[in-house]
Design a protein around this motif. Sequence first.
Motif, PDB file in Angstrom:
ATOM      1  N   VAL A 143      -4.043   3.849  16.397  1.00 34.41           N
ATOM      2  CA  VAL A 143      -2.626   4.112  16.680  1.00 34.41           C
ATOM      3  C   VAL A 143      -1.801   3.994  15.398  1.00 34.41           C
ATOM      4  CG1 VAL A 143      -0.586   3.279  17.923  1.00 34.41           C
ATOM      5  CG2 VAL A 143      -2.793   3.394  19.090  1.00 34.41           C
ATOM      6  N   ALA A 144      -2.043   2.928  14.630  1.00 36.23           N
ATOM      7  CA  ALA A 144      -1.305   2.742  13.373  1.00 36.23           C
ATOM      8  C   ALA A 144      -1.591   3.879  12.404  1.00 36.23           C
ATOM      9  CB  ALA A 144      -1.678   1.402  12.751  1.00 36.23           C
ATOM     10  N   GLU A 177     -11.662  -8.163  11.694  1.00 31.52           N
ATOM     11  CA  GLU A 177     -12.359  -7.556  10.565  1.00 31.52           C
ATOM     12  C   GLU A 177     -12.547  -6.057  10.788  1.00 31.52           C
ATOM     13  OE1 GLU A 177     -13.769  -7.055   6.987  1.00 31.52           O
ATOM     14  OE2 GLU A 177     -13.002  -8.973   7.725  1.00 31.52           O
ATOM     15  N   GLU A 178     -12.851  -5.671  12.007  1.00 32.51           N
ATOM     16  CA  GLU A 178     -13.010  -4.245  12.311  1.00 32.51           C
ATOM     17  C   GLU A 178     -11.685  -3.504  12.174  1.00 32.51           C
ATOM     18  OE1 GLU A 178     -14.627  -1.366  15.932  1.00 32.51           O
ATOM     19  OE2 GLU A 178     -15.054  -3.525  15.957  1.00 32.51           O
ATOM     20  N   LEU A 183      -8.152   0.281   9.193  1.00 36.70           N
ATOM     21  CA  LEU A 183      -6.863   0.539   8.555  1.00 36.70           C
ATOM     22  C   LEU A 183      -7.006   0.965   7.103  1.00 36.70           C
ATOM     23  CD1 LEU A 183      -4.704  -2.508   9.750  1.00 36.70           C
ATOM     24  CD2 LEU A 183      -4.373  -0.127  10.438  1.00 36.70           C
ATOM     25  N   SER A 184      -8.124   0.640   6.485  1.00 43.42           N
ATOM     26  CA  SER A 184      -8.235   0.701   5.028  1.00 43.42           C
ATOM     27  C   SER A 184      -8.091   2.109   4.452  1.00 43.42           C
ATOM     28  CB  SER A 184      -9.560   0.089   4.565  1.00 43.42           C
ATOM     29  OG  SER A 184     -10.663   0.815   5.090  1.00 43.42           O
ATOM     30  N   ASP A 185      -8.388   3.140   5.231  1.00 43.89           N
ATOM     31  CA  ASP A 185      -8.243   4.503   4.716  1.00 43.89           C
ATOM     32  C   ASP A 185      -6.783   4.909   4.555  1.00 43.89           C
ATOM     33  OD1 ASP A 185     -10.937   4.890   4.520  1.00 43.89           O
ATOM     34  OD2 ASP A 185     -11.129   5.930   6.440  1.00 43.89           O
ATOM     35  N   ARG A 186      -5.908   4.335   5.380  1.00 46.39           N
ATOM     36  CA  ARG A 186      -4.505   4.755   5.378  1.00 46.39           C
ATOM     37  C   ARG A 186      -3.553   3.691   4.828  1.00 46.39           C
ATOM     38  NH1 ARG A 186      -3.337   9.274   8.500  1.00 46.39           N
ATOM     39  NH2 ARG A 186      -1.396   9.174   7.306  1.00 46.39           N
ATOM     40  N   ILE A 205      -0.244  -8.514  10.674  1.00 46.95           N
ATOM     41  CA  ILE A 205      -0.621  -7.810   9.440  1.00 46.95           C
ATOM     42  C   ILE A 205       0.598  -7.091   8.877  1.00 46.95           C
ATOM     43  CG2 ILE A 205      -1.951  -5.875   8.479  1.00 46.95           C
ATOM     44  CD1 ILE A 205      -4.194  -6.560  10.393  1.00 46.95           C
ATOM     45  N   VAL A 206       0.810  -7.234   7.577  1.00 46.98           N
ATOM     46  CA  VAL A 206       1.794  -6.449   6.850  1.00 46.98           C
ATOM     47  C   VAL A 206       1.036  -5.550   5.883  1.00 46.98           C
ATOM     48  CG1 VAL A 206       3.790  -6.500   5.287  1.00 46.98           C
ATOM     49  CG2 VAL A 206       3.475  -8.320   6.987  1.00 46.98           C
TER      50      VAL A 206
END
Length: 210
Positions: A143-144, A177-178, A183-186, A205-206
């Motif tokens: 979603v994020a 962790e998942e 999120l790490s790609d975006r 998370i920020v």
Amino acid sequence: MRDLPDGVSRREIDGRERVCTRGPPVYGEPTDGDWRVWDASRSKLGAMLELGMETGLAGGESVLYLGAANGTTVSHVADFAGPTYAVEFSARPVRDLLEAADPRPNLFPLLKDARKPDTYSHVVESGLDVLVQDVATRGQATVANRNARFLADDGRLLLAVKARSEDVAARPEAVFEEVRADLSDRYEVLAETRLDRFHEDHLGIVARPR
């Protein structure tokens, strides 16, 4: 504690210092004149501020809020922010959200599904300062990621991850962790804090867009 955004204040109410915004009450919260308590036990973003997270909020930002429910948190956001788009999927809480929005001309309720940003992309402007997400569903990182399109390059994602919505049987640490990996790609994660003092098995998370 970190500085609060303009329009948010710590005030002594009911014998203790409370985070407050200035605006009409929405859910029977304690008040002191024009100021009303932002109850951290009813708001993940309120908990992030109460716990001293560096959210990057300064006041006056343009905001897309996903998972607005009946307006508890997003009404506080609209008290100190600029234009605030509030997305909620369920019709029943939107009735309460509409009431919260009535005295707030900068709060725009949208009966939409946060998993389908194409359905509100014609309404929500791009280049927003902040994306706040509190959606209790599987695939919270997805979603994020899908809604990153609305953020400015220097915008901020303020995400409350509910572990039990992802997998009720998994360890919260494994879920978090998942979510970080997804999120790490975006996004680049700037800060994170467990919210268990106010919300069990939640992670704040920020992050900012990559």
